[in-house]
Design a protein around this motif. Structure first.
Motif, PDB file in Angstrom:
ATOM      1  N   UNK A 150     -13.039   1.070  -2.611  1.00 43.65           N
ATOM      2  CA  UNK A 150     -13.217   1.012  -3.733  1.00 43.65           C
ATOM      3  C   UNK A 150     -12.076   1.788  -4.451  1.00 43.65           C
ATOM      4  N   UNK A 151     -12.110   2.747  -4.238  1.00 43.92           N
ATOM      5  CA  UNK A 151     -11.181   3.835  -5.028  1.00 43.92           C
ATOM      6  C   UNK A 151      -9.741   3.413  -4.683  1.00 43.92           C
ATOM      7  N   UNK A 152      -9.341   2.826  -3.478  1.00 44.13           N
ATOM      8  CA  UNK A 152      -8.044   2.456  -3.254  1.00 44.13           C
ATOM      9  C   UNK A 152      -7.769   1.090  -3.920  1.00 44.13           C
ATOM     10  N   UNK A 177       0.616  -1.326   0.016  1.00 42.72           N
ATOM     11  CA  UNK A 177      -0.271   0.010  -0.045  1.00 42.72           C
ATOM     12  C   UNK A 177       0.746   1.414   0.003  1.00 42.72           C
ATOM     13  N   UNK A 178       1.931   1.158   0.767  1.00 45.48           N
ATOM     14  CA  UNK A 178       2.692   2.510   0.877  1.00 45.48           C
ATOM     15  C   UNK A 178       3.499   2.305  -0.512  1.00 45.48           C
ATOM     16  N   UNK A 179       3.913   1.404  -1.138  1.00 47.73           N
ATOM     17  CA  UNK A 179       4.618   1.758  -2.479  1.00 47.73           C
ATOM     18  C   UNK A 179       3.874   2.370  -3.453  1.00 47.73           C
ATOM     19  N   UNK A 180       2.463   1.997  -3.292  1.00 50.43           N
ATOM     20  CA  UNK A 180       1.398   2.456  -4.246  1.00 50.43           C
ATOM     21  C   UNK A 180       0.945   3.835  -3.934  1.00 50.43           C
ATOM     22  N   UNK A 181       1.040   4.357  -2.807  1.00 47.13           N
ATOM     23  CA  UNK A 181       1.026   5.569  -2.605  1.00 47.13           C
ATOM     24  C   UNK A 181      -0.537   5.679  -1.956  1.00 47.13           C
ATOM     25  N   UNK A 182      -0.906   4.746  -1.183  1.00 43.17           N
ATOM     26  CA  UNK A 182      -2.411   4.553  -0.774  1.00 43.17           C
ATOM     27  C   UNK A 182      -2.344   4.765   0.898  1.00 43.17           C
ATOM     28  N   UNK A 191       1.483  -6.843   8.004  1.00 43.00           N
ATOM     29  CA  UNK A 191       0.037  -7.025   7.694  1.00 43.00           C
ATOM     30  C   UNK A 191      -0.894  -6.349   8.550  1.00 43.00           C
ATOM     31  N   UNK A 192      -2.043  -5.935   8.173  1.00 42.29           N
ATOM     32  CA  UNK A 192      -2.864  -5.211   8.879  1.00 42.29           C
ATOM     33  C   UNK A 192      -4.056  -5.274   8.407  1.00 42.29           C
ATOM     34  N   UNK A 193      -5.321  -4.732   9.025  1.00 47.35           N
ATOM     35  CA  UNK A 193      -6.512  -5.231   8.745  1.00 47.35           C
ATOM     36  C   UNK A 193      -7.258  -4.039   8.423  1.00 47.35           C
ATOM     37  N   UNK A 194      -7.963  -4.053   7.129  1.00 44.99           N
ATOM     38  CA  UNK A 194      -8.846  -3.042   6.517  1.00 44.99           C
ATOM     39  C   UNK A 194     -10.352  -3.579   6.930  1.00 44.99           C
ATOM     40  N   UNK A 196      -3.998  -8.054  -0.853  1.00 48.05           N
ATOM     41  CA  UNK A 196      -5.256  -8.003   0.163  1.00 48.05           C
ATOM     42  C   UNK A 196      -5.985  -9.318  -0.034  1.00 48.05           C
ATOM     43  N   UNK A 197      -6.372  -9.940   1.364  1.00 48.75           N
ATOM     44  CA  UNK A 197      -7.287 -11.154   1.583  1.00 48.75           C
ATOM     45  C   UNK A 197      -8.306 -10.926   2.415  1.00 48.75           C
ATOM     46  N   UNK A 198      -9.566 -11.591   2.186  1.00 53.01           N
ATOM     47  CA  UNK A 198     -10.233 -11.735   3.323  1.00 53.01           C
ATOM     48  C   UNK A 198     -10.175 -12.715   4.261  1.00 53.01           C
ATOM     49  N   UNK A 199      -9.539 -12.420   5.352  1.00 49.87           N
ATOM     50  CA  UNK A 199      -9.008 -13.608   6.283  1.00 49.87           C
ATOM     51  C   UNK A 199      -9.056 -12.650   7.907  1.00 49.87           C
ATOM     52  N   UNK A 200      -8.590 -13.495   8.799  1.00 56.35           N
ATOM     53  CA  UNK A 200      -8.368 -12.822  10.032  1.00 56.35           C
ATOM     54  C   UNK A 200      -7.260 -12.898  10.721  1.00 56.35           C
ATOM     55  N   UNK A 201      -7.232 -12.372  12.092  1.00 59.75           N
ATOM     56  CA  UNK A 201      -5.672 -12.578  12.861  1.00 59.75           C
ATOM     57  C   UNK A 201      -5.207 -13.924  12.892  1.00 59.75           C
TER      58      UNK A 201
END
Length: 449
Positions: A182-184, A165-170, A313-316, A291-296
């Motif tokens: 969605x925009x990200x 995300x950081x490399x993509x400027x997000x 890793x972090x969670x959106x 990104x994936x839909x998963x948990x801790x």
């Protein structure tokens, strides 16, 4: 069994999650309950068979069992793990029907309590019961009796790689609703397709990976975002004879966003072959996707592949479009139950092992530092989550940005075998979304008769 006779008052999921993180800081430390040795198993030789679902801790749970055996030489523990891409509930039923009944097994919420009541040992007198955080036992309590020990507290959402995300400027902090997510994702997708991230992340192929083969990911976890806005708790879902599926379009939006920005965006039927290992071990862990839909619970597995990636890793949030858009689902994934069909010595040893695992100092170390669990009990002062995903769940909980887990109240098999299968048909183009929703609604009503 009537719901009104078998369920005590339910405390909202957010309350017990907040308790999990705030009680240790805000309340005096309570005396540690009696651990292993205060209720010793029989002196005779005892063999315990454990049948459990959590593949992520299979190795560590075995290590914990060996540690317990070292302190209790008369007890032998055998562990079988069935989970991941396999249907644990079906496997448990087959196990019991074969006559090989485990002494310790796993159940979900109120629906599983009803299904397995004839084999559930009353655990109300166990030392850990008094240490349980508020609300975590409500789904496994009937007429004032507690029938299972909660595994842990977990949270899930869109797990993402901060470095990508950081490399993509997000700026992930700006993602607070569906529109900003969605925009990200579109920004990230565009940069991946343009090759702008290839130097830093040569394996990166797409924004998302979708494990549609794992119907628990889609039919249980993804659908929970929508149904947690229809039902306040799993107990309410359990009591429902029918569903409105009010937020079916919001669920579709979440599924489409992932599928449209996956490596199989142009051939979505292939998503139905993507399993957990492809999504996690060969997906986010090697930076093939961001990104994936998963948990801790995935932290330990990713760490085993690449510790640097795991610590990035972090969670959106998983935004329910137009309803609740800044939160993640947080709850108890499963419970430990003791089979009342075992011998008295086996039942005593089973209870002692679970008490040792969750209340002894050695057991607590396994729970927090090896299983990477967020404890469901008090008495873990000084044992805060150290991994970034556990810390992320804590952050959401403390901010009150959570949704309850209600899928434990779905009719038996409905989430995975009905809704999950309908979602697969939708992804493959065999059925329209409206028909998938209609079929799922009808099956819920039929299964509740």
């Amino acid at each position: 069994m009537k719901t009104t006779k078998r369920i005590i008052a339910f405390s909202m999921m957010v309350i017990f999650v907040l308790s999990a993180f705030l009680l240790s800081a805000c309340t005096p430390k309570e005396p540690t309950p009696p651990a292993a040795g205060d209720q010793p198993p029989a002196a005779e030789e005892v063999t315990l068979n454990i049948f459990q679902f959590k593949v992520e801790i299979a190795k560590e749970l075995d290590e914990a069992a060996r540690a317990y055996e070292a302190e209790h030489p008369n007890v032998k523990i055998n562990i079988q793990t069935v989970g991941g891409g396999d249907d644990y509930g079906a496997a448990l039923r087959a196990k019991v029907q074969s006559g090989e009944e485990p002494n310790i097994f796993n159940i979900g919420g109120p629906q599983d309590v009803e299904d397995w009541m004839t084999r559930l040992e009353d655990l109300s007198d166990q030392p850990w019961v008094g240490q349980a955080l508020e609300g975590v036992l409500s789904g496994v309590t009937v007429d004032g009796k507690v029938y299972a020990l909660p595994f842990n507290i977990e949270g899930y959402g869109f797990v993402y790689n901060k470095a990508i995300f950081e490399a993509a400027g997000i700026n992930a902090a700006d993602i607070k609703d569906f529109a900003s997510l969605e925009a990200a994702v579109k920004t990230l997708d565009g940069k991946i397709k343009a090759g702008e991230l290839k130097d830093k992340f040569p394996n990166l192929k797409a924004a998302f990976e979708v494990a549609a083969r794992e119907t628990w990911v889609t039919g249980l976890h993804a659908s929970n975002t929508a149904f947690s806005q229809e039902f306040p708790s799993s107990l309410d879902a359990y009591a429902a004879k029918s569903i409105e599926f009010k937020h079916a379009d919001a669920l579709k939006a979440l599924l489409d966003l992932q599928a449209d920005h996956s490596p199989n965006a142009k051939s979505k039927a292939k998503l139905n072959a993507v399993d957990y290992a492809t999504q996690v071990d060969q997906g986010i862990a090697i930076e093939r996707v961001a990104i994936i839909q998963q948990g801790n619970w995935i932290y330990g597995g990713v760490k085993a592949v690449d510790e640097t990636v795991a610590n990035n890793l972090d969670i959106l949030p998983m935004p329910v479009k137009g309803v609740k858009e800044d939160s993640i689902p947080v709850g108890v994934p499963m419970y430990w139950a003791v089979n009342n069909k075992g011998s008295e010595a086996q039942k005593a040893a089973a209870k002692d092992f679970l008490n040792w695992l969750y209340t002894s100092e050695k057991g607590k170390d396994f729970i927090v530092n090896k299983f990477f669990f967020i404890p469901p009990l008090k008495g873990y002062e000084g044992l805060e989550p150290k991994d970034p995903l556990g810390q992320a769940v804590k952050r959401y909980a403390e901010a009150g940005r959570t949704m309850p887990w209600v899928f434990m109240g779905y009719p038996t098999g409905w989430g995975m075998e009905v809704l999950g299968t309908e979602i697969q048909k939708y992804l493959s183009g065999d059925i329209k979304w409206e028909d998938a929703v209609k079929n799922a609604k009808n099956q819920w009503t039929e299964m509740r008769k």
